[in-house]
Scaffold this active site. Structure first.
Site, short mmCIF file in Angstrom:
data_model
loop_
_atom_site.label_atom_id
_atom_site.label_comp_id
_atom_site.label_asym_id
_atom_site.label_seq_id
_atom_site.Cartn_x
_atom_site.Cartn_y
_atom_site.Cartn_z
N ASP A 266 -15.24 -5.45 -1.20
CA ASP A 266 -14.97 -5.41 0.23
C ASP A 266 -16.31 -5.57 0.95
O ASP A 266 -17.25 -4.83 0.67
CB ASP A 266 -14.32 -4.09 0.62
CG ASP A 266 -13.06 -3.82 -0.20
OD1 ASP A 266 -12.36 -4.79 -0.53
OD2 ASP A 266 -12.79 -2.65 -0.50
N ASP B 36 0.87 -1.18 0.00
CA ASP B 36 0.00 0.00 0.00
C ASP B 36 0.90 1.22 0.00
O ASP B 36 1.84 1.31 0.81
CB ASP B 36 -0.89 0.01 1.25
CG ASP B 36 -1.94 -1.10 1.25
OD1 ASP B 36 -1.91 -1.93 0.32
OD2 ASP B 36 -2.75 -1.13 2.18
#
EC number: 5.3.1.16
Length: 245
Positions: free
Chosen positions: A129, A7
């Site tokens: 998600d 990330d």
């Protein structure tokens, strides 16, 4: 397959706790150096999340993504704020193999259907998600989990399967960044319901036993982020475990 993840914020490797920018951990390592270590260990794919691009598409870390695509020694899939065809093509121009599409797949289905028709199912990963509600339904959340939707995981999948959707990265939000174990039942259930999908499990992996549990339910791939960065196990250990499970 095991897919290490990085990330990225402002050129640095970070981890967010449950998608919260206020709960950010920064790691003292370079993205390219870390990626090359994963490649040397035997990883074949790298998962990249451009958190700057997710917040503001004008701030996409294009040069860094291109550098990682060309020099990491792995094929790359990348996401973070892909909202327009221009965003998508910029990623492909940077050498990214697969674009990871999240909120846009929920909120702009006509656009994403066009992308599947134009680029094919091998170039797109749906990133869905989910929060598990009290009835056990997998409800999809969007925009870095700040917005709940009224769509189930099944609703979104069924929009795109006939268009060649093949790769789905599914994160149980309650597990992400927690290292409290993975939601094995979720992946078991959805692999049985949609065996044609190549599932990427994400969130909560804390030990090698978690990998064995996912392999046992025929989960295709696992994204490894925090567990590698914090030294819970190494890429080499993970790959050996996965191959022997």
């Amino acid at each position: 397959m095991l897919i290490p993840a990085l990330d990225l914020i402002d050129g640095k490797v970070v981890r967010l706790y449950q998608g919260d920018f206020a709960q950010k951990t920064e790691f003292d390592l370079t993205p390219l150096g870390q990626a090359q270590l994963y490649a040397q260990a035997g990883a074949e794919w790298l998962h990249l999340v451009d958190l700057d691009g997710a917040k503001d598409p004008d701030k996409r870390q294009q040069k860094l993504l291109a550098k990682l695509a060309s020099d990491s020694g792995m094929k790359c899939q990348a996401g973070g704020g892909i909202r327009t065809t221009e965003d998508l093509e910029a990623l492909f121009d940077a050498g990214i193999e697969r674009a990871v599409i999240g909120s846009t797949a929920v909120n702009q289905p006509d656009t994403v259907k066009q992308w599947f028709q134009a680029y094919g199912g091998e170039k797109i990963v749906l990133a869905l998600d989910v929060n598990i509600d009290q009835s056990g339904n997998a409800m999809v959340a969007t925009h870095g989990w700040q917005q709940a939707s009224t769509h189930t995981l099944d609703d979104i999948l069924n929009r795109y399967l006939d268009l060649g959707c093949r790769h789905v990265l599914c994160t149980d939000i309650s597990k992400d960044g927690t290292m409290t174990g993975t939601n094995v039942e979720l992946y078991k259930r959805y692999k049985q319901l949609y065996p044609q999908v190549v599932w990427q499990a994400s969130g909560g992996v804390s030990c090698l036993d978690d990998l064995k549990d996912l392999k046992a339910v025929n989960c295709d791939s696992v994204i490894l982020g925090k567990s590698l960065l914090t030294g819970a196990f190494t890429m080499q250990e993970a790959l050996a475990c996965w191959q022997n499970a």
